[in-house]
Design an enzyme around this catalytic site. Sequence first.
Site, mmCIF file in Angstrom:
data_model
loop_
_atom_site.group_PDB
_atom_site.id
_atom_site.type_symbol
_atom_site.label_atom_id
_atom_site.label_comp_id
_atom_site.label_asym_id
_atom_site.label_seq_id
_atom_site.Cartn_x
_atom_site.Cartn_y
_atom_site.Cartn_z
ATOM 1 N N ASP A 70 0.877 -1.170 0.000
ATOM 2 C CA ASP A 70 0.000 0.000 0.000
ATOM 3 C C ASP A 70 0.918 1.224 0.000
ATOM 4 O OD1 ASP A 70 -1.597 2.170 0.660
ATOM 5 O OD2 ASP A 70 -2.554 1.179 2.376
ATOM 6 N N ILE A 71 0.832 2.026 -1.026
ATOM 7 C CA ILE A 71 1.785 3.124 -1.200
ATOM 8 C C ILE A 71 1.713 4.143 -0.050
ATOM 9 C CG2 ILE A 71 0.332 4.715 -2.576
ATOM 10 C CD1 ILE A 71 2.819 4.970 -4.499
ATOM 11 N N GLY A 84 -9.797 4.635 -5.630
ATOM 12 C CA GLY A 84 -8.503 3.990 -5.877
ATOM 13 C C GLY A 84 -7.393 4.516 -4.988
ATOM 14 N N VAL A 85 -6.215 4.630 -5.567
ATOM 15 C CA VAL A 85 -5.043 5.062 -4.796
ATOM 16 C C VAL A 85 -5.215 6.529 -4.354
ATOM 17 C CG1 VAL A 85 -3.604 5.735 -6.783
ATOM 18 C CG2 VAL A 85 -2.527 4.882 -4.706
ATOM 19 N N ASP A 86 -5.905 7.306 -5.146
ATOM 20 C CA ASP A 86 -6.178 8.709 -4.808
ATOM 21 C C ASP A 86 -6.966 8.797 -3.484
ATOM 22 O OD1 ASP A 86 -6.393 11.464 -5.090
ATOM 23 O OD2 ASP A 86 -7.824 11.392 -6.750
ATOM 24 N N GLY A 110 -6.007 1.593 -13.243
ATOM 25 C CA GLY A 110 -7.199 1.186 -12.492
ATOM 26 C C GLY A 110 -8.433 1.683 -13.221
ATOM 27 N N VAL A 111 -9.106 2.626 -12.602
ATOM 28 C CA VAL A 111 -10.345 3.205 -13.148
ATOM 29 C C VAL A 111 -10.146 3.726 -14.581
ATOM 30 C CG1 VAL A 111 -12.000 5.104 -12.835
ATOM 31 C CG2 VAL A 111 -11.136 3.879 -10.852
ATOM 32 N N TYR A 112 -8.972 4.245 -14.895
ATOM 33 C CA TYR A 112 -8.748 4.850 -16.215
ATOM 34 C C TYR A 112 -8.448 3.827 -17.312
ATOM 35 C CZ TYR A 112 -8.977 9.710 -14.515
ATOM 36 O OH TYR A 112 -9.380 10.930 -14.008
HETATM 37 N N1 AR6 Z 1 -1.270 1.592 -3.105
HETATM 38 C C1 AR6 Z 1 -0.709 1.289 -4.298
HETATM 39 N N2 AR6 Z 1 -1.422 1.104 -5.430
HETATM 40 C C2 AR6 Z 1 -2.763 1.185 -5.337
HETATM 41 C C3 AR6 Z 1 -3.434 1.493 -4.131
HETATM 42 C C4 AR6 Z 1 -2.622 1.701 -2.966
HETATM 43 N N3 AR6 Z 1 -3.148 1.989 -1.785
HETATM 44 N N4 AR6 Z 1 -4.780 1.521 -4.381
HETATM 45 C C5 AR6 Z 1 -4.930 1.243 -5.687
HETATM 46 N N5 AR6 Z 1 -3.731 1.028 -6.274
HETATM 47 P P1 AR6 Z 1 -6.510 3.979 -9.823
HETATM 48 P P2 AR6 Z 1 -6.209 5.530 -12.334
HETATM 49 C C6 AR6 Z 1 -3.406 0.730 -7.687
HETATM 50 O O1 AR6 Z 1 -7.868 3.554 -10.237
HETATM 51 O O2 AR6 Z 1 -6.479 4.333 -13.163
HETATM 52 C C7 AR6 Z 1 -9.372 7.933 -8.973
HETATM 53 O O3 AR6 Z 1 -10.731 7.981 -8.645
HETATM 54 C C8 AR6 Z 1 -4.441 0.039 -8.523
HETATM 55 O O4 AR6 Z 1 -4.394 -1.367 -8.343
HETATM 56 O O5 AR6 Z 1 -6.307 4.414 -8.436
HETATM 57 O O6 AR6 Z 1 -5.060 6.429 -12.728
HETATM 58 C C9 AR6 Z 1 -8.826 9.295 -9.365
HETATM 59 O O7 AR6 Z 1 -9.421 10.346 -8.642
HETATM 60 C C10 AR6 Z 1 -4.024 0.451 -9.940
HETATM 61 O O8 AR6 Z 1 -3.036 -0.455 -10.445
HETATM 62 O O9 AR6 Z 1 -5.966 5.220 -10.774
HETATM 63 C C11 AR6 Z 1 -9.138 9.361 -10.817
HETATM 64 O O10 AR6 Z 1 -10.472 9.793 -11.045
HETATM 65 C C12 AR6 Z 1 -3.363 1.794 -9.761
HETATM 66 O O11 AR6 Z 1 -3.219 1.978 -8.340
HETATM 67 C C13 AR6 Z 1 -8.983 7.925 -11.279
HETATM 68 O O12 AR6 Z 1 -9.220 7.122 -10.130
HETATM 69 C C14 AR6 Z 1 -4.125 2.965 -10.319
HETATM 70 O O13 AR6 Z 1 -5.525 2.783 -10.165
HETATM 71 C C15 AR6 Z 1 -7.598 7.648 -11.769
HETATM 72 O O14 AR6 Z 1 -7.549 6.367 -12.336
#
Ligand code: AR6
Length: 165
Positions: free
Chosen positions: A8-9, A30-32, A117-119
């Site tokens: 977990d980052i 997500g990570v945000d 992730g979401v994108y």
């Molecule tokens: N630590 C490390 N990696 C993680 C964590 C964590 N705690 N949580 C998720 N990931 P995403 P995106 C990974 O969807 O695709 C948000 O709503 C996850 O498995 O977080 O760039 C923003 O506000 C995946 O591989 O980001 C934007 O609206 C990676 O992080 C949108 O999502 C990215 O997934 C951005 O989408």
Amino acid sequence: MIEVISADITTLEVDAIVNAANNSLLGGGGVDGAIHRAAGPELLAFNRTLGGCATGEAKISPGFRLPARHVISTVGPVWRGGGQGEPGLLRSCYVNSLELALAHDVRTIAFPGIGTGVYGYPKEQAAIIAVTAMQAYADRFEKIIACCFSEADAALYREVLKVNT
Ligand code: AR6
């Protein structure tokens, strides 16, 4: 040095963690979401002063309650099949984050898989872009960490690193 881990980052004690944000920089899922929860409401308040962030660019904030000193937020492209400039924009996310880090004397930095992730960016193609950008900057940092959220993602990065060296 480039290190691949599965974690977990928000738990990492590094100079900067990178956030996969959206154009508003005001939080999301997500990570945000995880980074905003761990940093506390001060991050949202600070980010309101930044005026958002264009896709492919990066902005820096303090880490507030995180163990990391800084949060660098970057905005990945929404995947639309790959013909809408997505590879160049994703590469820009890494390059602009790393340049911003250097300008702030960051020596250790961790990235999640921006856009994957979401994108919807395909994970293998994204890992190739991420690793290639990290390798171009590796000698200017003490450590660049690819922080994966699953062992499967970490295995993919390790495979790409092996092929790329
Ligand atoms: N630590 C490390 N990696 C993680 C964590 C964590 N705690 N949580 C998720 N990931 P995403 P995106 C990974 O969807 O695709 C948000 O709503 C996850 O498995 O977080 O760039 C923003 O506000 C995946 O591989 O980001 C934007 O609206 C990676 O992080 C949108 O999502 C990215 O997934 C951005 O989408």
